[in-house]
Design an enzyme around this catalytic site. Structure first.
Site, short mmCIF file in Angstrom:
data_model
loop_
_atom_site.label_atom_id
_atom_site.label_comp_id
_atom_site.label_asym_id
_atom_site.label_seq_id
_atom_site.Cartn_x
_atom_site.Cartn_y
_atom_site.Cartn_z
N LEU A 22 0.84 -1.20 0.00
CA LEU A 22 0.00 0.00 0.00
C LEU A 22 0.87 1.25 0.00
O LEU A 22 0.61 2.21 -0.73
CB LEU A 22 -0.94 -0.01 1.22
CG LEU A 22 -1.78 1.26 1.40
CD1 LEU A 22 -2.66 1.54 0.18
CD2 LEU A 22 -2.64 1.17 2.65
N LYS A 23 1.92 1.24 0.80
CA LYS A 23 2.82 2.40 0.86
C LYS A 23 3.39 2.68 -0.53
O LYS A 23 3.38 3.82 -1.00
CB LYS A 23 3.94 2.11 1.86
CG LYS A 23 4.94 3.24 2.02
CD LYS A 23 6.09 2.79 2.93
CE LYS A 23 7.16 3.85 3.06
NZ LYS A 23 6.73 5.03 3.81
N ASP A 611 14.03 13.48 26.57
CA ASP A 611 12.77 13.71 25.84
C ASP A 611 11.68 12.76 26.30
O ASP A 611 11.89 11.56 26.39
CB ASP A 611 12.98 13.46 24.33
CG ASP A 611 13.87 14.51 23.69
OD1 ASP A 611 13.81 15.67 24.12
OD2 ASP A 611 14.62 14.16 22.75
N HIS A 653 11.55 17.50 26.99
CA HIS A 653 10.79 18.02 25.85
C HIS A 653 9.54 17.18 25.67
O HIS A 653 9.57 15.96 25.69
CB HIS A 653 11.65 17.96 24.58
CG HIS A 653 10.84 18.18 23.34
ND1 HIS A 653 10.29 19.40 23.03
CD2 HIS A 653 10.46 17.34 22.36
CE1 HIS A 653 9.61 19.29 21.89
NE2 HIS A 653 9.69 18.04 21.47
N HIS A 706 6.46 21.60 11.87
CA HIS A 706 5.70 20.66 11.04
C HIS A 706 5.43 21.23 9.66
O HIS A 706 4.91 20.54 8.79
CB HIS A 706 4.38 20.31 11.73
CG HIS A 706 4.60 19.62 13.04
ND1 HIS A 706 4.50 20.28 14.24
CD2 HIS A 706 4.98 18.36 13.33
CE1 HIS A 706 4.78 19.44 15.21
NE2 HIS A 706 5.08 18.27 14.69
N CYS A 738 9.78 21.44 18.09
CA CYS A 738 10.20 20.04 18.11
C CYS A 738 11.52 19.93 17.34
O CYS A 738 12.07 20.94 16.89
CB CYS A 738 9.10 19.18 17.47
SG CYS A 738 9.30 17.41 17.76
N1 GLN Z 1 15.30 15.22 20.47
C1 GLN Z 1 14.35 14.75 19.52
C2 GLN Z 1 14.54 15.47 18.20
O1 GLN Z 1 14.89 16.61 18.21
C3 GLN Z 1 12.96 14.96 20.01
C4 GLN Z 1 11.96 14.42 19.03
C5 GLN Z 1 10.53 14.48 19.51
O2 GLN Z 1 10.19 15.24 20.35
N2 GLN Z 1 9.67 13.67 18.97
O3 GLN Z 1 14.33 14.92 17.15
ZN ZN Z 2 8.90 17.06 19.89
#
Ligand code: GLN
Ligand code: ZN
Length: 773
Positions: A22-23, A611, A653, A706, A738
């Site tokens: 599928l991918k 994280d 994070h 994003h 992120c």
């Molecule tokens: N340290 C990771 C990065 O910068 C954190 C990724 C995440 O928060 N999903 O990719």
């Molecule tokens: Zn993140």
């Protein structure tokens, strides 16, 4: 007479394909390399092949195979099928242009929002409801699935997300005044239209999935949802004559939903009675025995659809016979969507570990073996039962699984809360770290360039040796560090070029984990991950990140931040053990990471980020279970840094902006600095932070990574100023939302330059006496 419900079935099957068919089809279609017809042909071939394979594995009875295929997402499919998302077209399938525009967006239309499907790592598209939405039946896609299967010799069961679940998951568009569930009756009428069309086509069994009934919803009480279900299924079943409904309730046990569904008139009820769910709810089996009348076919979801362990078939057979029913069907607890295809595709797993595992194909075999054993006794399937017994025995005795030193270490910290003393004292000790007011930093990863990926792949395949690989990684670290220096960022990261994935990388370097080669699981659309398998006690044979971090530190005079993935996230994105509790595993991982923290500190790394983007993901679906989860998960995080010196600054994070529910837990992580996603929601999260009086460093992300868009200095400045309205300037950090690994340097460089410039602009304002409010 309707065909009786099959004795062996599954709730759903992976759609991505054993070879990710599928991918491949999706990516070729999106790239314009095949047209809509070729796409349709290739996914049809893939579906038919899947039906043949499932029949070969034993799902031979009529309606044993559910038609759970989807081009992208099953919630989107049902939303289109009932017109919850308006659709213009009436072909034999969805209009692909329209379909993928909803799923992925176009130049001038953003895609539907995506979020996690219950407590799994699958992401669904969130349908949006407006007051003007007119529900309408579009059964063409389902009819196509049914007729193509029939032509290939299979009577499959069409599947819909149920109306209660669909409305619970939908969000309302701005300006909508009616709550989704208030439109349930209207929607039920359209489900009836859809099912009536299927009935007219000769379909005798339809599956409707109602997982919303096992979770605590934000808006509605358990009783309200149960009452809604009783109404829907009462209406549907009294209107249908020949066609029967199977309602499934995966991902947990039912409360008020159990009597509601059991007495609603449905012909078959699918329940999740996997060992994991039975453990969470010890009264569950008894309640089923008491509530489900003999007239309702019980579809016993005993085989766990979410883990990868070979089932203890002998014990499960006892559970099935213990239900005390004349007739019971054997099934999976959830769709097998959440597990890889087959263990047969993993030649490099240690043989003993491979013997302990069951992926989708092996689980189908287990279901069939149990159904046969219910009929004729265990001797009906001696091979399957022997494999199960051997798996159980060898796993219980394996030295690979049980490491007494690890167990001793975990019990030694049993009573400790993992706290490192007062945050204020640490803040004082950390004043020695050379950073200005409003320090700038990033979340860790820098763009994963084609060269980086190639070097990793070449190394894995043995085309380059360790030395050449390390040189390539060091060159990449040089690039990231030079860039950060040039842009004037204050806390430097090495950029994580050596990590394929933030969890897999640690799993590969910790004892107790296995990683797979082909164990792909759909995360959303064409995106797949290969979750590591946690099979044994966890320990760290040698330092993991120290060499990379110290190399970066050798290239700059600024502070370098070491980068670890936390225990809860490692656990959440792996297949976990079931022979010990999640808490036990989290403690083990936490202690292994504590060794890494000690080594980083000893090597002079004074800032370490741990994280935990998945902390919220494991949150139990039932409110009553949440406090204890947060207790142990947060403590396992604290164990990572419990021994760190006060002068070592611990960052964490988190990757989401809906904070409210777990703000206390985040506070309890006790990190010195917490960075969180905030840009997309324009800093809405700050209200929660202000309300909670969060006392330590906080970095609400100002750059939405994003999107490929480069944010301007003006908008970044505004976001910093907004943040300063709720956070004291001494506590505010300036960072993206992120990691940057999915972005390109072409966007990252100007975006980070603007981020530093915005900080400088705000600082100039602060110095000029415009004290932040
Ligand atoms: N340290 C990771 C990065 O910068 C954190 C990724 C995440 O928060 N999903 O990719
Ligand atoms: Zn993140």
């Amino acid at each position: 007479m309707t065909t009786p419900f099959p004795t062996a079935t599954i709730t759903g099957y992976p759609r991505i394909g054993r070879r990710r068919e599928l991918k491949t089809a999706l990516e070729r279609f999106w790239a314009g390399r095949i047209d809509a017809d070729e796409f349709a042909q290739s996914v049809r071939a893939h579906r038919v092949q899947t039906y043949h394979r499932l029949a070969e594995l034993g799902l031979t009875e009529d309606y044993a195979i559910p038609a759970t295929y989807s081009h992208y997402d099953h919630v989107l499919d049902t939303a289109l099928t009932v017109g919850l998302i308006p659709s213009a077209t009436l072909g034999t399938d969805f209009d692909l242009g329209e379909y993928f525009a909803l799923a992925r967006g176009t130049a001038d239309r953003s895609p539907l929002e995506m979020t996690k499907w219950f407590d799994t790592n699958y992401h669904y598209l969130v349908p949006e409801l407006e007051d003007s939405t007119q529900f309408k039946a579009h059964p063409q896609h389902l009819l196509t699935l049914v007729s193509e299967a029939r032509a290939a010799g299979h009577r499959v069961r069409p599947v819909l997300v149920g109306p209660v679940t669909l409305l619970t998951l939908a969000k309302t568009a701005p300006g909508t005044t009616t709550a989704p569930l208030d439109r349930l009756d209207e929607l039920t009428a359209v489900y009836l239209d859809v099912i009536s069309v299927l009935a007219a086509a000769g379909v005798e069994w339809v599956q409707i999935d109602e997982p919303a009934l096992v979770a605590d919803a934000h808006e509605s009480s358990d009783d309200e949802l149960a009452e809604a279900a009783a109404r829907v299924y009462g209406t549907l079943t009294s209107a249908l004559t020949h066609t029967k409904l199977l309602v499934t309730t995966p991902y947990g046990s039912l409360q008020a939903g159990l009597p509601a569904l059991a007495h609603s008139g449905i012909a078959a009820l699918g329940v999740d009675i996997s060992a994991a769910t039975r453990r969470l709810d010890p009264t569950w089996l008894d309640r089923i025995a008491a509530e489900v009348p003999a007239s309702v076919r019980l579809v016993a979801g005993v085989i766990d659809g979410r883990n990868v362990w070979a089932d203890d078939l002998t014990a499960t057979l006892d559970v099935l016979t213990g239900l005390g029913r004349d007739e019971v069907s054997v099934s999976t607890s959830t769709s097998l969507l959440h597990v890889p295809h087959t263990v047969a595709d993993e030649p490099n797993l240690p043989v003993d570990v491979a013997g302990w595992l069951s992926f989708a194909e092996e689980k189908v075999t287990e279901v069939e073996a149990l159904a046969a054993a219910l009929r004729d006794g265990p001797q009906a399937r001696p091979t399957a039962f022997a494999r199960a017994d051997r798996a159980l025995r060898t796993r219980r005795e394996s030295a690979r699984v049980h490491n007494p030193a690890v167990a001793a270490r975990v019990s030694a910290v049993a009573g400790h809360d993992g706290r490192r003393g007062a945050a204020a004292d640490r803040a004082l000790a950390q004043e020695a770290i050379a950073v200005p007011v409003l320090p700038t930093t990033t979340i860790g990863s820098f763009p994963q360039t084609a060269e980086v990926r190639r070097a990793r792949a070449d190394h894995r395949a043995g085309r380059i040796d360790a030395e050449a690989y390390e040189a390539a990684m060091r060159a990449e670290i040089d690039r990231a560090v030079d860039l950060q220096e040039r842009l004037g960022l204050d806390v430097i990261v090495h950029g994580e070029p050596e990590r394929n994935d933030m969890v897999q990388y640690f799993a590969e370097h910790l004892d107790g984990f296995a990683t797979t080669e082909n164990g792909w699981v759909q995360s959303y659309g064409s995106r797949c991950t290969r979750p590591p398998i946690l099979f044994g006690d966890v320990s760290r044979p040698e330092p993991i990140t120290v060499a990379w971090s110290t190399y970066a530190a050798s290239r700059t005079t600024k502070p370098v931040k070491g980068m670890l993935t936390g225990p809860v996230t490692i656990l959440a994105w792996s297949f976990a053990r079931e022979d010990v509790t999640l808490q036990e595993s989290a403690d083990q991982i936490g202690l292994a990471l504590a060794d890494e923290v000690a080594d980083l500190e000893a090597a002079g790394i004074g800032i370490i980020q741990v994280d935990e983007p998945a902390l919220r993901e494991l949150l139990p679906l039932r409110r009553a279970d949440r406090a204890s989860y947060l207790d142990w998960s947060v403590r396992s995080f604290r164990l990572v840094a419990a021994q760190a010196a006060p002068a070592t600054q611990i960052h964490t994070h988190l990757c989401y902006s809906e904070f409210g529910e777990i703000i206390e837990a985040i506070d309890a992580l006790d990190a010195d600095v917490t960075s969180i996603e905030a840009a997309r929601s324009r800093m809405e999260v700050l209200a929660d932070i202000a309300a909670a009086d969060f006392a330590r460093g906080i970095g609400p992300g100002i750059y939405d990574i994003h999107s490929p868009r480069v944010p301007s200095v003006v908008e970044l400045t505004e976001l910093i100023e907004t943040a300063l309205e709720s956070v004291d300037a001494r506590r505010l950090w300036i960072n993206p939302d992120c990691g940057l690994k999915t972005r390109g340097y072409a966007e990252v460089e100007p975006a980070l330059a603007n981020l530093v410039a915005a900080r400088d602009a705000v600082l100039t304002g602060v110095r000029a006496g415009q004290a932040p409010g």
